[in-house]
Design a protein around this motif. Sequence first.
Motif, short mmCIF file in Angstrom:
data_model
loop_
_atom_site.label_atom_id
_atom_site.label_comp_id
_atom_site.label_asym_id
_atom_site.label_seq_id
_atom_site.Cartn_x
_atom_site.Cartn_y
_atom_site.Cartn_z
N ALA A 1 13.31 -25.74 18.98
CA ALA A 1 14.49 -25.88 18.11
C ALA A 1 14.51 -24.80 17.03
CB ALA A 1 14.51 -27.27 17.48
N ASP A 2 13.37 -24.52 16.42
CA ASP A 2 13.26 -23.50 15.38
C ASP A 2 12.45 -22.34 15.94
OD1 ASP A 2 12.88 -21.90 13.16
OD2 ASP A 2 12.01 -23.47 11.90
N ILE A 3 13.14 -21.34 16.44
CA ILE A 3 12.44 -20.23 17.10
C ILE A 3 11.71 -19.32 16.11
CG2 ILE A 3 13.94 -20.27 19.13
CD1 ILE A 3 15.30 -17.73 17.98
N LEU A 4 11.94 -19.47 14.82
CA LEU A 4 11.27 -18.64 13.82
C LEU A 4 10.02 -19.31 13.24
CD1 LEU A 4 14.39 -17.35 11.86
CD2 LEU A 4 13.14 -16.21 13.71
N GLU A 5 9.89 -20.61 13.43
CA GLU A 5 8.82 -21.38 12.78
C GLU A 5 7.43 -20.86 13.13
OE1 GLU A 5 5.77 -24.32 12.46
OE2 GLU A 5 6.76 -24.02 14.38
N GLU A 6 7.15 -20.64 14.39
CA GLU A 6 5.83 -20.18 14.79
C GLU A 6 5.54 -18.78 14.24
OE1 GLU A 6 3.04 -20.61 18.64
OE2 GLU A 6 5.04 -19.83 19.04
N CYS A 7 6.53 -17.93 14.22
CA CYS A 7 6.38 -16.59 13.66
C CYS A 7 6.02 -16.68 12.18
CB CYS A 7 7.66 -15.78 13.86
SG CYS A 7 7.51 -14.07 13.32
N ARG A 8 6.71 -17.53 11.44
CA ARG A 8 6.41 -17.70 10.01
C ARG A 8 4.97 -18.14 9.79
NH1 ARG A 8 11.79 -19.90 9.82
NH2 ARG A 8 10.93 -21.96 10.19
N ARG A 9 4.48 -19.07 10.59
CA ARG A 9 3.13 -19.60 10.42
C ARG A 9 2.03 -18.65 10.88
NH1 ARG A 9 1.66 -23.53 13.60
NH2 ARG A 9 3.46 -23.52 14.94
N LYS A 10 2.29 -17.91 11.96
CA LYS A 10 1.21 -17.18 12.61
C LYS A 10 1.26 -15.66 12.44
CE LYS A 10 0.58 -20.83 15.97
NZ LYS A 10 0.61 -21.22 17.38
N MET A 11 2.34 -15.13 11.88
CA MET A 11 2.48 -13.68 11.80
C MET A 11 1.36 -13.02 11.00
SD MET A 11 4.00 -10.99 12.65
CE MET A 11 4.06 -9.34 12.05
#
Length: 182
Positions: free
Chosen positions: A122-132
């Motif tokens: 649903a939130d395609i940016l969430e993982e990027c925010r956490r793991k970048m």
Amino acid sequence: MATRISMAVKALFKKYPMASNAVVYGTLITGAEFTQQTMTKKILVKDSEREQIDKGSLGRYAIMGTLIYPNILYIWYRWLDRRYVGTATKTIVKKLLLDQFVLTPPLLCAFFIIMSAMEGKADILEECRRKMVPTFQTSCMFWLPAQTLNFIFVPPVARVVYVGTCAFIWINILVWIKRQKY
């Protein structure tokens, strides 16, 4: 026989460089995901906890590794090698800094965002925010030495294949990071 095969492979890379790089890079990236799944689902678990290989995940890595990354890398390294010619220390440092601090952040973001989109999150940016940030830090430790060797010793025509080979190792690291709960 081996010489004929080697000559045929060189001819393919010369005549169809993007397609050849895409096949090799895609195979290595998908192979890295397969290796990671084999380790985490078949080998490092008890017999009762074994799971099936996630073919959907393999397909997502095949898409990233065949259609997206090798084409970007081919164009990037062609530009980089034409713009910064040679193996002088100053030239290598410029290539390293550009590769790590200009190309890598968007590639990592693309990895997390595109994978999340293909996974239907649903939130395609969430993982990027956490793991970048932790992923970028890890990539600096891995890729700066790997790319130093690349820019000093690897001929330009073999750069994407070299990076694909290193990426086999890197993707195993990246897949492990992706599976972590940050």
